[in-house]
Design a protein around this motif. Structure first.
Motif, PDB file in Angstrom:
ATOM      1  N   LEU A  29       0.508  -1.232   0.071  1.00  0.00           N
ATOM      2  CA  LEU A  29      -0.019   0.068   0.038  1.00  0.00           C
ATOM      3  C   LEU A  29       0.783   1.347  -0.125  1.00  0.00           C
ATOM      4  O   LEU A  29       0.444   2.223  -0.703  1.00  0.00           O
ATOM      5  N   SER A  30       1.848   0.927   0.925  1.00  0.00           N
ATOM      6  CA  SER A  30       2.990   2.373   0.611  1.00  0.00           C
ATOM      7  C   SER A  30       3.256   2.580  -0.473  1.00  0.00           C
ATOM      8  O   SER A  30       3.490   3.842  -0.968  1.00  0.00           O
ATOM      9  N   GLU A  31       4.097   1.564  -1.144  1.00  0.00           N
ATOM     10  CA  GLU A  31       4.270   1.931  -2.463  1.00  0.00           C
ATOM     11  C   GLU A  31       3.379   2.070  -3.611  1.00  0.00           C
ATOM     12  O   GLU A  31       3.347   3.220  -4.278  1.00  0.00           O
ATOM     13  N   ALA A  32       1.914   1.648  -3.632  1.00  0.00           N
ATOM     14  CA  ALA A  32       0.948   2.019  -4.389  1.00  0.00           C
ATOM     15  C   ALA A  32       0.690   3.527  -4.277  1.00  0.00           C
ATOM     16  O   ALA A  32       0.301   4.115  -5.124  1.00  0.00           O
ATOM     17  N   ALA A  33       0.541   3.977  -3.046  1.00  0.00           N
ATOM     18  CA  ALA A  33       0.220   5.210  -2.661  1.00  0.00           C
ATOM     19  C   ALA A  33       1.231   6.445  -2.819  1.00  0.00           C
ATOM     20  O   ALA A  33       1.015   7.426  -2.679  1.00  0.00           O
ATOM     21  N   GLY A  34       2.499   5.824  -2.854  1.00  0.00           N
ATOM     22  CA  GLY A  34       3.682   6.767  -2.917  1.00  0.00           C
ATOM     23  C   GLY A  34       3.931   7.391  -1.387  1.00  0.00           C
ATOM     24  O   GLY A  34       4.393   8.598  -1.580  1.00  0.00           O
ATOM     25  N   LEU A  35       3.621   6.622  -0.592  1.00  0.00           N
ATOM     26  CA  LEU A  35       3.817   7.181   0.791  1.00  0.00           C
ATOM     27  C   LEU A  35       4.555   6.424   1.754  1.00  0.00           C
ATOM     28  O   LEU A  35       4.736   5.080   1.502  1.00  0.00           O
ATOM     29  N   LYS A  36       5.395   6.759   2.645  1.00  0.00           N
ATOM     30  CA  LYS A  36       6.127   6.132   3.745  1.00  0.00           C
ATOM     31  C   LYS A  36       5.121   5.253   4.444  1.00  0.00           C
ATOM     32  O   LYS A  36       3.810   5.609   4.609  1.00  0.00           O
ATOM     33  N   THR A  37       5.740   4.074   4.922  1.00  0.00           N
ATOM     34  CA  THR A  37       4.780   3.145   5.578  1.00  0.00           C
ATOM     35  C   THR A  37       4.349   3.640   7.073  1.00  0.00           C
ATOM     36  O   THR A  37       3.174   3.708   7.618  1.00  0.00           O
ATOM     37  N   GLY A  38       5.074   4.490   7.542  1.00  0.00           N
ATOM     38  CA  GLY A  38       4.746   5.511   8.869  1.00  0.00           C
ATOM     39  C   GLY A  38       3.659   6.474   8.652  1.00  0.00           C
ATOM     40  O   GLY A  38       2.964   6.689   9.641  1.00  0.00           O
ATOM     41  N   THR A  39       3.572   6.838   7.451  1.00  0.00           N
ATOM     42  CA  THR A  39       2.530   7.694   7.135  1.00  0.00           C
ATOM     43  C   THR A  39       1.042   6.874   6.807  1.00  0.00           C
ATOM     44  O   THR A  39      -0.135   7.415   7.339  1.00  0.00           O
ATOM     45  N   ILE A  40       1.116   5.725   6.176  1.00  0.00           N
ATOM     46  CA  ILE A  40      -0.165   4.926   5.945  1.00  0.00           C
ATOM     47  C   ILE A  40      -0.645   4.127   7.121  1.00  0.00           C
ATOM     48  O   ILE A  40      -1.965   4.130   7.103  1.00  0.00           O
ATOM     49  N   HIS A  41       0.061   3.922   8.055  1.00  0.00           N
ATOM     50  CA  HIS A  41      -0.554   2.979   9.060  1.00  0.00           C
ATOM     51  C   HIS A  41      -1.425   3.760  10.022  1.00  0.00           C
ATOM     52  O   HIS A  41      -2.620   3.047  10.267  1.00  0.00           O
ATOM     53  N   PRO A  42      -1.448   4.907  10.551  1.00  0.00           N
ATOM     54  CA  PRO A  42      -2.266   5.641  11.136  1.00  0.00           C
ATOM     55  C   PRO A  42      -3.598   5.639  10.204  1.00  0.00           C
ATOM     56  O   PRO A  42      -4.789   5.798  10.585  1.00  0.00           O
ATOM     57  N   ILE A  43      -3.572   6.150   9.063  1.00  0.00           N
ATOM     58  CA  ILE A  43      -4.794   6.150   8.016  1.00  0.00           C
ATOM     59  C   ILE A  43      -5.312   4.768   8.120  1.00  0.00           C
ATOM     60  O   ILE A  43      -6.538   4.662   8.039  1.00  0.00           O
ATOM     61  N   LEU A  44      -4.600   3.760   7.711  1.00  0.00           N
ATOM     62  CA  LEU A  44      -5.290   2.504   7.678  1.00  0.00           C
ATOM     63  C   LEU A  44      -5.990   2.080   9.063  1.00  0.00           C
ATOM     64  O   LEU A  44      -7.209   1.626   9.090  1.00  0.00           O
ATOM     65  N   ALA A  45      -5.425   2.492  10.130  1.00  0.00           N
ATOM     66  CA  ALA A  45      -6.279   2.420  11.561  1.00  0.00           C
ATOM     67  C   ALA A  45      -7.585   3.219  11.448  1.00  0.00           C
ATOM     68  O   ALA A  45      -8.491   2.676  12.011  1.00  0.00           O
ATOM     69  N   ARG A  46      -7.384   4.331  11.073  1.00  0.00           N
ATOM     70  CA  ARG A  46      -8.612   5.014  10.953  1.00  0.00           C
ATOM     71  C   ARG A  46      -9.727   4.700  10.188  1.00  0.00           C
ATOM     72  O   ARG A  46     -10.852   4.643  10.593  1.00  0.00           O
ATOM     73  N   LEU A  47      -9.287   4.067   8.868  1.00  0.00           N
ATOM     74  CA  LEU A  47     -10.233   3.716   8.093  1.00  0.00           C
ATOM     75  C   LEU A  47     -10.668   2.431   8.544  1.00  0.00           C
ATOM     76  O   LEU A  47     -12.232   2.121   8.430  1.00  0.00           O
ATOM     77  N   GLU A  48     -10.021   1.660   9.381  1.00  0.00           N
ATOM     78  CA  GLU A  48     -10.537   0.335   9.712  1.00  0.00           C
ATOM     79  C   GLU A  48     -11.624   0.540  10.789  1.00  0.00           C
ATOM     80  O   GLU A  48     -12.559  -0.178  10.957  1.00  0.00           O
ATOM     81  N   ALA A  49     -10.973   1.677  11.880  1.00  0.00           N
ATOM     82  CA  ALA A  49     -11.938   1.845  12.823  1.00  0.00           C
ATOM     83  C   ALA A  49     -13.524   2.401  12.381  1.00  0.00           C
ATOM     84  O   ALA A  49     -14.487   2.115  12.927  1.00  0.00           O
ATOM     85  N   LEU A  50     -13.398   3.027  11.131  1.00  0.00           N
ATOM     86  CA  LEU A  50     -14.739   3.339  10.622  1.00  0.00           C
ATOM     87  C   LEU A  50     -15.484   2.518   9.920  1.00  0.00           C
ATOM     88  O   LEU A  50     -16.655   2.404   9.454  1.00  0.00           O
ATOM     89  N   GLY A  51     -14.755   1.139   9.648  1.00  0.00           N
ATOM     90  CA  GLY A  51     -15.499   0.062   8.949  1.00  0.00           C
ATOM     91  C   GLY A  51     -15.196   0.145   7.404  1.00  0.00           C
ATOM     92  O   GLY A  51     -15.886  -0.599   6.720  1.00  0.00           O
ATOM     93  N   TRP A  52     -14.367   0.970   6.954  1.00  0.00           N
ATOM     94  CA  TRP A  52     -14.091   1.097   5.577  1.00  0.00           C
ATOM     95  C   TRP A  52     -13.171   0.119   5.052  1.00  0.00           C
ATOM     96  O   TRP A  52     -13.032  -0.410   4.009  1.00  0.00           O
ATOM     97  N   LEU A  53     -12.592  -0.518   6.096  1.00  0.00           N
ATOM     98  CA  LEU A  53     -11.360  -1.443   5.583  1.00  0.00           C
ATOM     99  C   LEU A  53     -11.731  -2.872   6.613  1.00  0.00           C
ATOM    100  O   LEU A  53     -12.037  -2.787   7.755  1.00  0.00           O
ATOM    101  N   GLU A  54     -11.224  -4.010   6.053  1.00  0.00           N
ATOM    102  CA  GLU A  54     -11.089  -5.166   6.652  1.00  0.00           C
ATOM    103  C   GLU A  54      -9.529  -5.606   6.766  1.00  0.00           C
ATOM    104  O   GLU A  54      -8.870  -5.287   5.794  1.00  0.00           O
TER     105      GLU A  54
END
Length: 111
Positions: A29-54
């Protein structure tokens, strides 16, 4: 409820929507989005908490594989619809995001 639609969040959603049913782990995901892994993990946690991600942990023995277990993410059925709507109504048009995808080299991740 929608997450804060930062440019980084939009890039992550865009990467996930490229193939909404495919599971991707953090580095992918980091590579696909062009972002550092430390940037995407908080985003993934928020999206999962909202039910947008599994998410799920892969079922491997790290000692046998010689690497840690990976956590895989994919959009939930409702999450895919929410993501499309969020990107369509975001203040930063998706067309501008295409130029912001810096790719792995800019994020410091070598293939």
């Amino acid at each position: 409820m929608a997450p804060k639609m930062t440019v980084q969040t939009q890039l992550v959603l865009r990467a996930l929507l490229e193939n909404p049913t495919r599971e991707l782990y953090g580095l992918q995901l980091s590579e696909a989005a062009g972002l550092k892994t430390g940037t995407i993990h908080p985003i993934l946690a928020r999206l999962e908490a909202l039910g947008w991600l599994e998410s799920r942990w892969e079922d491997i023995d790290p000692a046998v594989e010689g690497r840690p277990k990976r956590r895989y993410y994919k959009l939930s059925p409702d999450g895919a619809e929410h993501a499309r709507h969020a990107l369509a109504t975001a203040r930063t048009p998706i067309s501008r995001l295409a130029g912001l995808r810096l790719g792995p080299a800019a994020g410091g991740i070598a293939g």
